[in-house]
Design an enzyme around this catalytic site. Structure first.
Site, PDB file in Angstrom:
ATOM      1  N   GLU A 166      14.968 -26.479  28.578  1.00 11.33           N
ATOM      2  CA  GLU A 166      14.236 -25.200  28.572  1.00 11.33           C
ATOM      3  C   GLU A 166      13.760 -24.854  29.975  1.00 11.33           C
ATOM      4  O   GLU A 166      13.918 -23.730  30.445  1.00 11.33           O
ATOM      5  CB  GLU A 166      13.021 -25.277  27.641  1.00 11.33           C
ATOM      6  CG  GLU A 166      13.352 -25.402  26.167  1.00 11.33           C
ATOM      7  CD  GLU A 166      12.097 -25.459  25.327  1.00 11.33           C
ATOM      8  OE1 GLU A 166      11.200 -24.615  25.515  1.00 11.33           O
ATOM      9  OE2 GLU A 166      11.995 -26.350  24.473  1.00 11.33           O
ATOM     10  N   GLU A 224      11.788  -7.784  16.280  1.00 10.16           N
ATOM     11  CA  GLU A 224      10.703  -7.871  15.312  1.00 10.16           C
ATOM     12  C   GLU A 224      10.757  -9.138  14.451  1.00 10.16           C
ATOM     13  O   GLU A 224       9.788  -9.480  13.778  1.00 10.16           O
ATOM     14  CB  GLU A 224      10.709  -6.644  14.393  1.00 10.16           C
ATOM     15  CG  GLU A 224      10.153  -5.377  15.024  1.00 10.16           C
ATOM     16  CD  GLU A 224      11.137  -4.647  15.934  1.00 10.16           C
ATOM     17  OE1 GLU A 224      12.275  -5.145  16.128  1.00 10.16           O
ATOM     18  OE2 GLU A 224      10.762  -3.580  16.459  1.00 10.16           O
ATOM     19  N   ASN A 237      12.014 -14.937  25.102  1.00 13.27           N
ATOM     20  CA  ASN A 237      11.397 -16.132  24.533  1.00 13.27           C
ATOM     21  C   ASN A 237      12.332 -17.307  24.782  1.00 13.27           C
ATOM     22  O   ASN A 237      13.548 -17.136  24.895  1.00 13.27           O
ATOM     23  CB  ASN A 237      11.190 -15.953  23.025  1.00 13.27           C
ATOM     24  CG  ASN A 237      10.494 -17.145  22.400  1.00 13.27           C
ATOM     25  OD1 ASN A 237       9.558 -17.710  22.985  1.00 13.27           O
ATOM     26  ND2 ASN A 237      10.935 -17.554  21.220  1.00 13.27           N
ATOM     27  N   ARG A 248      -3.432  -7.332  13.525  1.00 12.72           N
ATOM     28  CA  ARG A 248      -2.379  -7.696  14.479  1.00 12.72           C
ATOM     29  C   ARG A 248      -2.068  -6.548  15.440  1.00 12.72           C
ATOM     30  O   ARG A 248      -1.959  -6.743  16.645  1.00 12.72           O
ATOM     31  CB  ARG A 248      -1.118  -8.106  13.715  1.00 12.72           C
ATOM     32  CG  ARG A 248      -0.005  -8.609  14.596  1.00 12.72           C
ATOM     33  CD  ARG A 248       1.199  -9.029  13.779  1.00 12.72           C
ATOM     34  NE  ARG A 248       0.859 -10.114  12.877  1.00 12.72           N
ATOM     35  CZ  ARG A 248       0.928 -11.417  13.217  1.00 12.72           C
ATOM     36  NH1 ARG A 248       1.339 -11.749  14.404  1.00 12.72           N
ATOM     37  NH2 ARG A 248       0.594 -12.350  12.364  1.00 12.72           N
ATOM     38  N   HIS A 250      13.324 -21.026  23.043  1.00 10.22           N
ATOM     39  CA  HIS A 250      13.162 -21.706  21.757  1.00 10.22           C
ATOM     40  C   HIS A 250      13.934 -23.030  21.777  1.00 10.22           C
ATOM     41  O   HIS A 250      15.077 -23.068  22.253  1.00 10.22           O
ATOM     42  CB  HIS A 250      13.686 -20.804  20.623  1.00 10.22           C
ATOM     43  CG  HIS A 250      13.532 -21.431  19.275  1.00 10.22           C
ATOM     44  ND1 HIS A 250      12.337 -21.451  18.594  1.00 10.22           N
ATOM     45  CD2 HIS A 250      14.423 -22.091  18.496  1.00 10.22           C
ATOM     46  CE1 HIS A 250      12.495 -22.084  17.449  1.00 10.22           C
ATOM     47  NE2 HIS A 250      13.740 -22.486  17.361  1.00 10.22           N
ATOM     48  N   SER A 273       4.141 -25.954  29.669  1.00  8.13           N
ATOM     49  CA  SER A 273       5.127 -26.549  30.589  1.00  8.13           C
ATOM     50  C   SER A 273       6.201 -25.530  30.986  1.00  8.13           C
ATOM     51  O   SER A 273       6.714 -25.570  32.114  1.00  8.13           O
ATOM     52  CB  SER A 273       5.761 -27.805  29.984  1.00  8.13           C
ATOM     53  OG  SER A 273       6.599 -27.489  28.901  1.00  8.13           O
ATOM     54  N   ASN A 274       6.538 -24.612  30.083  1.00  9.67           N
ATOM     55  CA  ASN A 274       7.488 -23.558  30.481  1.00  9.67           C
ATOM     56  C   ASN A 274       6.846 -22.584  31.455  1.00  9.67           C
ATOM     57  O   ASN A 274       7.508 -22.093  32.376  1.00  9.67           O
ATOM     58  CB  ASN A 274       8.028 -22.832  29.250  1.00  9.67           C
ATOM     59  CG  ASN A 274       9.166 -23.585  28.608  1.00  9.67           C
ATOM     60  OD1 ASN A 274      10.254 -23.656  29.169  1.00  9.67           O
ATOM     61  ND2 ASN A 274       8.904 -24.208  27.459  1.00  9.67           N
TER      62      ASN A 274
HETATM   63  C1  GRF Z   1       8.554 -25.003  23.825  1.00  7.49           C
HETATM   64  O1  GRF Z   1       9.354 -25.972  23.196  1.00  7.49           O
HETATM   65  C2  GRF Z   1       9.058 -23.622  23.526  1.00  7.49           C
HETATM   66  O2  GRF Z   1      10.438 -23.565  23.399  1.00  7.49           O
HETATM   67  C3  GRF Z   1       8.441 -23.345  22.191  1.00  7.49           C
HETATM   68  O3  GRF Z   1       7.161 -23.901  22.261  1.00  7.49           O
HETATM   69  C4  GRF Z   1       7.164 -24.969  23.218  1.00  7.49           C
HETATM   70  C5  GRF Z   1       6.119 -24.629  24.225  1.00  7.49           C
HETATM   71  O4  GRF Z   1       5.937 -25.643  25.166  1.00  7.49           O
HETATM   72  N1  GRF Z   1       8.456 -21.926  21.903  1.00  7.49           N
HETATM   73  P1  GRF Z   1       5.105 -25.345  26.487  1.00  7.49           P
HETATM   74  O5  GRF Z   1       3.759 -24.770  26.065  1.00  7.49           O
HETATM   75  O6  GRF Z   1       5.896 -24.386  27.315  1.00  7.49           O
HETATM   76  O7  GRF Z   1       4.954 -26.681  27.140  1.00  7.49           O
END
Ligand code: GRF
Length: 201
Positions: free
Chosen positions: A173, A141, A106, A64, A108, A13-14
């Site tokens: 977000e 990191e 990122n 990794r 969060h 969704s982001n």
């Molecule tokens: C979001 O809450 C983001 O902050 C976290 O993981 C979730 C991902 O959601 N890191 P989406 O895949 O963007 O819908």
């Protein structure tokens, strides 16, 4: 126009918010490639639907650093200058961070440094926090530990469940992530130790 690369593992969704901002011309760049370590991630379909290259690479059974170097190579192949994590459920290796230092963001779902890691809305709800929120930060990191670019508070309501709280945070977000990406793309973020200062265009 500068290209961003988006790393995803799930729903996306982001990523969708970034796609829509790019389409509206408010992202300040274009999405050059989407990379996922989960083949079934719905985020890959969201990218493909709008013609963005969407690549799956399986991290399982791989070191990794080796896996991350392949991702760095893919990002460079697509001319990526800024990397956005959007629900990417892996810690990046030092080599990856080094390749894009100061150019990885990122989002969060908490007011960091409170509640890093997985299921942050649930952590806040279980802790009994009265206020939580969303944070956009530069990636270093550590786990959700990099310098903070932008934050917005979300109250925890008595009537909330972890799910309703997570949904309200998610809407925040989606609103704060694209403008933060734009600031980085425009070179307006100045990092002074832990503090991130926003400069003039
Ligand atoms: C979001 O809450 C983001 O902050 C976290 O993981 C979730 C991902 O959601 N890191 P989406 O895949 O963007 O819908």
């Amino acid at each position: 126009m500068k290209a961003i690369g988006v790393l995803v593992s799930g729903r996306g969704s982001n990523l969708q918010a970034l796609i829509e901002a790019a389409a509206a011309g408010t992202l300040g760049g274009r999405i050059g490639v989407v990379l996922s370590n989960v083949e079934s991630a719905p985020a890959l379909d969201r990218a493909r639907q709008v013609g963005i290259p969407a690549v799956f690479r399986d991290h399982r059974g791989r070191k990794r650093e080796d896996f991350d170097q392949e991702l760095v190579g893919l990002l460079e192949t697509h001319g990526v200058e800024v990397v956005c994590l959007a629900g990417y459920l892996r810690l990046l290796s030092p080599g990856f961070i080094q390749a894009f230092r100061g150019r990885i963001l990122n989002v969060h779902p908490s007011l960091l440094p409170a509640f890093p890691g997985l299921e942050a809305p649930r952590q806040a709800w279980e802790h009994g926090a009265k206020i939580t929120g969303a944070t956009v930060h530069l990636v270093d990191e550590g786990l959700d530990s990099g310098p903070i670019v932008r934050q917005e508070a979300v109250p925890v309501l008595d009537s909330d469940t972890p799910e309703t709280l997570a949904q309200r945070i998610l809407e925040v977000e989606h609103r704060i992530y694209p403008p933060a990406v734009r600031l980085l793309l425009e070179g307006r973020l100045r990092i002074d130790g832990r503090r991130v200062l926003v400069g003039a265009p």
